[in-house]
Motif scaffolding. Structure first.
Motif, short mmCIF file in Angstrom:
data_model
loop_
_atom_site.label_atom_id
_atom_site.label_comp_id
_atom_site.label_asym_id
_atom_site.label_seq_id
_atom_site.Cartn_x
_atom_site.Cartn_y
_atom_site.Cartn_z
N ARG A 574 -7.43 23.84 -0.19
CA ARG A 574 -8.52 23.07 0.14
C ARG A 574 -9.79 23.29 -0.85
N TRP A 575 -9.87 24.37 -1.58
CA TRP A 575 -10.81 24.39 -2.55
C TRP A 575 -10.52 23.67 -3.61
N ILE A 576 -9.16 23.72 -4.19
CA ILE A 576 -8.82 22.78 -5.21
C ILE A 576 -9.17 20.96 -4.89
N LEU A 577 -8.78 20.68 -3.62
CA LEU A 577 -9.16 19.45 -3.15
C LEU A 577 -10.68 19.21 -3.31
N ASP A 578 -11.40 20.07 -2.58
CA ASP A 578 -12.97 20.13 -2.56
C ASP A 578 -13.55 19.93 -3.69
N ASN A 579 -12.95 20.53 -4.78
CA ASN A 579 -13.56 20.78 -6.17
C ASN A 579 -12.90 19.76 -7.00
N HIS A 580 -11.94 19.04 -6.52
CA HIS A 580 -11.43 18.11 -7.28
C HIS A 580 -10.75 18.75 -8.68
N TYR A 581 -10.31 19.87 -8.55
CA TYR A 581 -10.21 20.68 -9.79
C TYR A 581 -9.11 20.33 -10.76
N CYS A 582 -9.53 19.82 -11.94
CA CYS A 582 -8.30 19.86 -13.04
C CYS A 582 -7.18 18.66 -12.59
N ASN A 583 -6.78 18.55 -11.71
CA ASN A 583 -5.52 17.80 -11.67
C ASN A 583 -5.51 17.11 -10.28
N TRP A 584 -4.61 16.06 -10.21
CA TRP A 584 -4.61 15.37 -8.95
C TRP A 584 -3.36 14.91 -8.57
N ARG A 585 -2.72 15.49 -7.52
CA ARG A 585 -1.37 15.13 -7.25
C ARG A 585 -1.23 13.63 -6.46
N MET A 586 -0.56 12.61 -7.13
CA MET A 586 -0.57 11.11 -6.61
C MET A 586 0.48 11.22 -5.65
N PRO A 587 0.69 10.12 -4.90
CA PRO A 587 1.45 9.99 -3.77
C PRO A 587 2.87 10.07 -4.07
N ILE A 588 3.62 10.35 -3.31
CA ILE A 588 5.25 10.50 -3.87
C ILE A 588 6.22 9.99 -2.82
N SER A 589 7.18 9.74 -3.13
CA SER A 589 8.06 9.23 -2.15
C SER A 589 8.35 10.36 -1.13
N SER A 590 8.86 9.77 0.17
CA SER A 590 8.85 10.73 1.18
C SER A 590 10.35 11.09 1.27
N VAL A 591 11.20 10.11 0.60
CA VAL A 591 12.69 10.45 0.72
C VAL A 591 13.46 10.09 -0.63
N SER A 592 14.43 10.73 -0.81
CA SER A 592 15.10 10.27 -2.04
C SER A 592 16.45 10.18 -1.63
N TYR A 593 17.53 9.14 -2.34
CA TYR A 593 18.88 9.15 -1.92
C TYR A 593 19.55 9.73 -3.18
N TYR A 594 20.58 10.34 -2.77
CA TYR A 594 21.43 11.17 -3.80
C TYR A 594 23.02 10.72 -3.53
N GLY A 595 23.45 10.40 -4.68
CA GLY A 595 24.92 10.06 -4.60
C GLY A 595 25.75 11.15 -5.00
N PHE A 596 27.04 11.07 -3.98
CA PHE A 596 28.03 12.24 -4.06
C PHE A 596 29.24 11.45 -3.78
N ASN A 597 30.16 11.90 -4.72
CA ASN A 597 31.70 11.60 -4.32
C ASN A 597 32.17 12.30 -2.88
N LYS A 598 32.44 11.46 -2.15
CA LYS A 598 33.05 11.59 -0.78
C LYS A 598 33.82 12.96 -0.80
N ARG A 599 34.76 13.11 -1.91
CA ARG A 599 35.72 14.26 -1.91
C ARG A 599 34.98 15.58 -1.97
N LEU A 600 33.48 15.61 -2.41
CA LEU A 600 32.90 16.85 -2.47
C LEU A 600 32.42 17.21 -1.19
N GLN A 601 32.71 18.41 -0.74
CA GLN A 601 32.62 18.88 0.36
C GLN A 601 31.81 20.43 0.61
N ASP A 602 31.04 20.52 1.68
CA ASP A 602 30.28 21.66 1.80
C ASP A 602 29.41 22.06 0.53
#
Lengths: 624, 317
Positions: A574-602
């Protein structure tokens, strides 16, 4: 967080599996029967009736025990067969470039497939499950707020046969401090700056003595930096990095092992090839047993026989090889390309929670007045950014990752109160702001290697120009020049106004708030290096703010009660955001899709992005 | 002839000196330094890191001291160590990678010459026929298509259509298994060769058409020589001089293109090494690799000049 827990407590509270119960009861019953039978043989009691009753009871017990033992043996055999069926095969991976050295204490990119496979770490940590799974350690205990005791797994050996003992572990951990002092590698300095020394207490016990409490120490120790190295091999075959001077004035030669000579590691695999085309590691048959095997480990060692990692600098080549079935793991898939991937039979597209990173860092030399930073932030239309960039879903991002669920208490609704687009107020704030150095033009500075970042930065620039009426410019340079100019601390002001980095598409968390992402705001971290937001700033308001933030950051790091720490972290955010200190995180994707080969298990997909990728020895290949 | 060769060979070190100096200065005046690549940015919160690195590798010295040291060692065959970890010798790295680049380069030039000359000759002999138009269209397309894009198509389209790609999941060197190696290297070589072949084909066609109507060709035909002999002994041979020049120059272009082909096809050659050096601002590595490229080009140019005398006995040095 489980700071007050240790392995032994967890072992006691561990649920009993059917298999474990059957094996245990079978063994117990068989043992009891044998004892009873033995007693009966020796029994010279004259009472025939009693003797007959005893004999009958013994026989019945023996029969029952034998049946249970058989059932247990059958179960165990079935489990063994299942385990055997999972064994074998070669995991096929890729990396973009050759490694720049393999010393686990020195963080360089493109080497983790070697370090994970050939070296032993204390344990693994899975942030989504919040569990530690013991690897080279059998347990740990926080004896008091500044004393941390390790129990080393007995029976481990390095690849050359030398024992893995407390001396080796204490040496491995202690070497990090010295390497940092001498060559300043990428070791997680924050993971050991609170440690006075690592002491080999007895053969299998190492004690860390700290100068202050640290809540993140257990999670830090899951990182690959803390791999065990063989002191004898390091001293005999390492490269001399220099003479290190201890606080007491004594000196010591410190060596690195960038080529990982034979015998330096104790992991389940050994390097058989490492060249300009990639690496190959193959099973080391003498790998120690994991008894009992925690989550992700297998008692008799990993199922997969070998890891083949090909160097593939080009993204199109990686995609082609993955679609052709020549790779087991791809990477984040662009949502627009999902149908292409999903149409291929062997491709397993997994949706993972995304903790991507996207930042606009502000030069404190110019934006020392809070109003100027606030104006910049109010000039960005966050809803439009999400709609434009994150068609599969986007979210606002707080100073710490929401993947660290135990600590992130700020909701999207609350974040929206800071991430508010208001061009009129933005312009008013900008005009009212004080500037020690006039800002006629706002340059957004980024690296050219990432095409998405280029688009993202252009989008931000357009919005700022539109809202503030100030000319903006986007300058994109190569990564190295970008880093050089970003971290140039030779003057009080940067030759850019806003530093754009991270495209926000995918990412994970180590589970440590400092890593994700407080260091980007820390006046001792990137605030100092990159953004002119630090305690020694010539701008009085920035210096004062920095002192306040350092105090808050130090306090939360030392708080070991998870609930209390979560509150402190919320205050910090809250302090960082109230004071707009130094840096600002921009909106990000809420999901990501990753590709694996189906033979890879657990393969531990939920924590794949959380520095847990390939750490799971229980992963196996279904067609092996 | 010998005097000419000696003069050319004497000029080589002077050219290399000029090239290395210009390169060094370009790298020197660029913002940033290898110290950033080595000590990095992410996770590093000690501003003294870069200073320590520069001190350690002498990067804080004046440019002439750094260049002088590099040059003095280079003439003794030591191209220094990479500034990026693991700081291994540049010379070793170049020797490790050079054969693969030379292999791709030679194969490209050979394929380019075979395709280019064949298409050019056919096009010239069957001038203004449908075959000629088709071949000329193919040549124009070959010149127009960027080779990096072609390489991406060559890799990805078979993967999407048939789940197969020419990208080798395991690299095999020529000395280990020549056939398997050729099966890997043929794809980048063909990709690079297409554009070169197209250029060669157009030049061969033009040169041959010029010679076709010369007096000595008419004389040869009047003597009653077979058309095949007229074409190969009189027309083709006399049209070769500009073609040989072009093929020599193409070798230089191929060396440039090989950087992209090596990166896309994952060939462990000098091109990808150079690119890594450029991105890391690793000046010993960049200087070493580009000087080797330059040396190769200079030697190929010399070989082309000498080849003229074989093709055309009228040329003497």
């Amino acid at each position: 967080m489980r700071d007050n827990e240790n392995y032994w407590n967890r072992l006691r509270s561990r649920p009993l599996s059917r298999r474990r119960f059957l094996v245990g009861s079978g063994v117990a019953a068989a043992g009891s029967a044998a004892i009873l039978a033995g007693c009966g043989d020796d029994d010279d009691d004259d009472d025939d009736g009693a003797a007959a009753a005893t004999a009958a009871a013994t026989e019945a017990a023996a029969t029952e025990a034998a049946a249970e033992a058989t059932a247990a043996a059958t179960e165990a055999a079935a489990a063994a067969d299942e385990g055997d069926a999972k064994r074998g095969g070669t995991l096929r991976l890729w990396k973009a470039q050759e490694d720049a050295g393999l010393d686990p204490g020195i963080y360089h990119l493109n080497n983790t497939e070697i370090i994970y496979s050939t070296m032993t770490q204390p344990y693994t940590y899975q942030p989504t499950k919040n569990i530690f799974a013991m690897d080279g350690m059998a347990g740990y205990e926080q004896v008091d707020p500044t004393t941390f005791v390790w129990s080393i797994r007995p029976g481990m050996k390095f690849h050359n046969g030398d024992a893995v003992d407390s001396e080796a572990v204490a040496f491995s951990f202690g070497r990090l401090t010295k390497l940092y002092d001498l060559i300043n590698p990428h070791t997680t300095r924050t993971g050991f700056v609170f440690v006075d020394d690592f002491e080999a207490t007895d053969e299998l016990t190492v004690t860390e003595h700290w100068n202050r409490p640290n809540a993140d120490a257990p999670v830090y120790r899951a990182r690959h930096y803390y791999s065990f190295v063989n002191p004898r091999v390091v001293d005999e075959q390492g490269a001399l990095e220099g003479e290190w001077t201890a606080p007491d004035g004594s000196t010591e030669d410190v060596y690195s092992v960038q080529t990982l000579p034979e015998g330096v590691g104790s992991g389940p695999y050994k390097i058989v090839r490492r060249d300009a085309t990639g690496t190959r590691t193959e099973r080391w048959p003498d790998y120690h047993k994991h008894t009992p095997a925690d989550d992700g480990f297998v008692e008799d060692g990993p199922y997969i026989d070998a890891w083949e990692t090909r160097i593939m600098p080009d993204g199109a080549a990686r995609k082609a090889a993955f679609l052709a079935g020549d790779l087991d793991v791809y990477a984040a898939i662009d949502p627009l390309e999902l149908p292409e991937f999903e149409s291929v039979d062997h491709v397993n597209v997994v949706e993972l929670p995304a903790g991507g990173t996207g930042y606009l860092g502000m030069d404190g030399g110019k934006f020392h007045d809070k109003r100027s930073r606030q104006a910049l932030q109010k000039s960005l239309d966050y809803e439009r950014i999400i709609q434009t960039l994150w068609t599969a879903g986007g979210k606002l991002a707080a100073p710490i990752s929401d993947l660290i669920a135990a600590y992130q208490k700020l909701s999207q609704e609350e974040l929206a109160s800071w991430y508010r687009w208001d061009p009129q107020e933005a312009r008013a704030l900008w005009e009212a702001a004080d500037f020690a150095v006039p800002v006629e033009k706002i340059k957004l500075f980024g690296a050219v290697e990432d095409p998405l970042l280029s688009d993202v930065t252009q989008l931000y620039a357009g919005m700022i120009q539109e809202a503030l009426g100030v000319e903006t410019e986007v300058e994109l340079v190569d990564q190295n020049t970008w880093a050089a100019r970003a971290t140039d601390v030779s003057t009080d002001v940067k030759d850019w106004e806003l530093l754009s980095y991270g495209n926000g598409s995918a990412g994970g968390t180590t589970g440590v708030p400092n890593d994700t992402h407080l260091i980007h705001f820390d006046p001792r971290g990137y605030g100092l290096n990159a953004f002119n937001h630090w305690a020694g700033s010539p701008r009085p308001e920035v210096a004062a703010d920095s002192e306040v933030l350092i105090g808050m950051l130090t306090a939360q790091e030392a708080e070991t009660d998870p609930e209390a720490r979560a509150e402190l972290l919320t205050e910090v955010q809250r302090w960082i955001l109230d004071n707009h200190y130094c840096n600002w995180r921009m909106p990000i994707s809420s999901v990501s899709y990753y590709g694996f080969n189906k033979r890879l298990q657990d393969f531990g997909q939920d924590d794949w992005l959380n520095f847990y990728d390939r750490r799971r020895e229980s992963m196996w290949l279904s067609e092996a | 002839m010998t005097g000419y060769i000696v003069r050319r060979l004497i000029a080589v070190p002077l050219m290399m000196l000029a090239i290395s100096f210009i390169l060094f200065m370009l790298l020197f005046v660029r913002p940033g330094s290898a110290a950033f690549a080595a000590s990095g940015f992410v996770g590093d919160n000690d501003p003294k890191a870069v200073e320590r690195f520069e001190e350690r590798y002498g990067l804080n010295r004046p440019w002439y001291a750094q260049y002088g040291d590099w040059l003095w060692n280079a003439v003794q065959g030591d191209l220094g160590v990479r500034l990026t970890p693991p700081q291994d010798p540049v010379t070793d790295k170049i020797w490790e990678r050079l054969p693969n680049t030379v292999e791709v380069g030679l194969l490209t030039v050979v394929l380019s010459a075979i395709f280019g000359i064949t298409i050019g000759v056919l096009s010239a002999v069957r001038r203004n026929s449908i075959l000629d138009y088709v071949l000329r269209t193919v040549a124009i397309a070959g010149i127009s298509v960027p080779n990096f894009w072609l390489a991406i198509l060559v890799l990805t389209l078979p993967a999407i259509w048939w789940q197969w790609t020419p990208f080798a999941s395991v690299w095999v060197s020529f000395t280990d298994n020549p056939l398997d190696n050729l099966a890997i290297v043929i794809w980048p070589a063909m990709t690079l060769a297409l554009a070169s072949a197209a250029g060669t084909a157009r030049l061969v066609r033009t040169s041959m058409l010029e010679v076709f109507y010369s007096d000595y060709v008419r004389t040869a035909r009047a003597k009653g020589l077979q058309e095949r002999r007229v074409i190969w002994s009189h027309v083709f041979r006399n049209s070769l001089i500009p073609v040989i020049t072009l093929i020599g120059l193409q070798f230089g272009a191929v060396l440039g293109g090989v950087v992209i082909a090596e990166v896309i096809f994952g060939i462990p050659g000098l091109g990808s090494l150079t690119l890594a050096g450029v991105l890391a601002q690793d000046y010993p590595l960049v200087l070493g690799t580009i000087c080797i490229f330059a040396l190769l080009f200079v030697l190929v140019t010399l070989a082309v000049d000498l080849l003229y005398t074989v093709v055309d006995p009228r040329i003497q040095y």
